[in-house]
Design a protein around this motif. Structure first.
Motif, short mmCIF file in Angstrom:
data_model
loop_
_atom_site.label_atom_id
_atom_site.label_comp_id
_atom_site.label_asym_id
_atom_site.label_seq_id
_atom_site.Cartn_x
_atom_site.Cartn_y
_atom_site.Cartn_z
N MET A 55 45.01 42.15 37.67
CA MET A 55 44.77 42.91 36.86
C MET A 55 44.67 42.57 35.92
O MET A 55 45.17 41.51 35.21
N HIS A 56 43.19 43.19 35.39
CA HIS A 56 42.89 42.21 33.92
C HIS A 56 42.06 44.05 33.37
O HIS A 56 41.77 44.41 34.52
N GLY A 57 40.58 43.58 32.97
CA GLY A 57 40.33 44.55 31.68
C GLY A 57 39.23 44.21 30.73
O GLY A 57 39.38 42.66 30.64
N ASN A 58 38.56 44.87 30.65
CA ASN A 58 37.34 44.55 29.44
C ASN A 58 37.48 45.62 28.52
O ASN A 58 37.16 46.50 29.68
N SER A 59 37.22 45.44 27.74
CA SER A 59 37.02 46.94 26.90
C SER A 59 35.78 46.50 25.81
O SER A 59 35.56 45.56 25.22
N LEU A 60 34.77 47.67 25.23
CA LEU A 60 34.18 47.15 23.84
C LEU A 60 34.17 48.70 23.17
O LEU A 60 34.12 49.37 23.63
N HIS A 61 34.65 48.30 21.87
CA HIS A 61 34.98 49.16 21.05
C HIS A 61 34.47 49.39 19.75
O HIS A 61 33.60 47.74 19.29
#
Length: 193
Positions: A55-61
């Protein structure tokens, strides 16, 4: 609203806010990228960990922040997040709070974000988001710097269509919508304006 429209909205808002922010030294705009290393996820009463799924993720905030005092800042933001294994998209709107506990080291802070994924369709999940951690900001000019964060990310993915497999007939039977909750360690880097 599709992903392309949301990306245009975020970028357009950034360009509109930068001139306003430059006029005030207490206002800052932050554009952060986060890598979320998934630790575990609970779905349908079963807990999955990194042994079963990577499991992993990428976020742009995008965050607008106001310095209330020298030690306390608060603001609001919007994000575009993609989580993998299993895959989810989410677009959270959130409030943020930062506190600098050591007056001699005002570049370091503790933070928390609380938000909710506002868009819901077949490709985007709603759900609560909570972040907590520590950060460090290095300003090179009054309105240009780098931001680093290390924290914990809790994310709910709500309204996921769920199916059971009928092995006798080889069919997938729809059983309703379920939610899952993922726990991750988050590593962030961003630009401060």
């Amino acid at each position: 609203m599709n992903t392309k429209k949301i990306a245009i909205l975020i970028i357009g808002t950034l360009f509109l806010l930068v001139p306003i922010v430059k006029a005030q030294s207490k206002f800052h705009v932050i554009l952060d990228y986060h890598y979320n290393l998934g630790l575990s996820e609970k779905y349908w009463g079963k807990t999955f960990n990194r042994k079963e799924n990577k499991m992993h993720g990428n976020s742009l905030h995008f965050t607008a922040l106001y310095d209330i005092t020298q030690r306390i800042s608060a603001g609001a933001g919007i994000g575009a997040d993609r989580y993998e294994e299993p895959g989810y998209n989410t677009f959270p709107v959130y409030g943020t709070f930062r506190y600098r506990p050591l007056p001699k080291f005002l570049v370091g802070y503790v933070f928390t974000d609380l938000g909710y994924g506002i868009i819901k369709n077949d490709n985007v999940a709603q759900g609560w988001m909570w972040n907590v951690g520590v950060g460090y900001t290095k300003m090179f000019r009054k309105h240009f710097g780098l931001n680093f964060q290390l924290g914990y990310n809790l994310k709910e993915f709500g309204g996921i269509p769920s199916y059971e497999v009928d092995f006798v007939n080889g069919e997938f039977n729809y059983v309703g919508k379920k939610s899952s909750i993922r726990h991750s360690v988050s590593f962030g880097i961003g630009l401060v304006f």
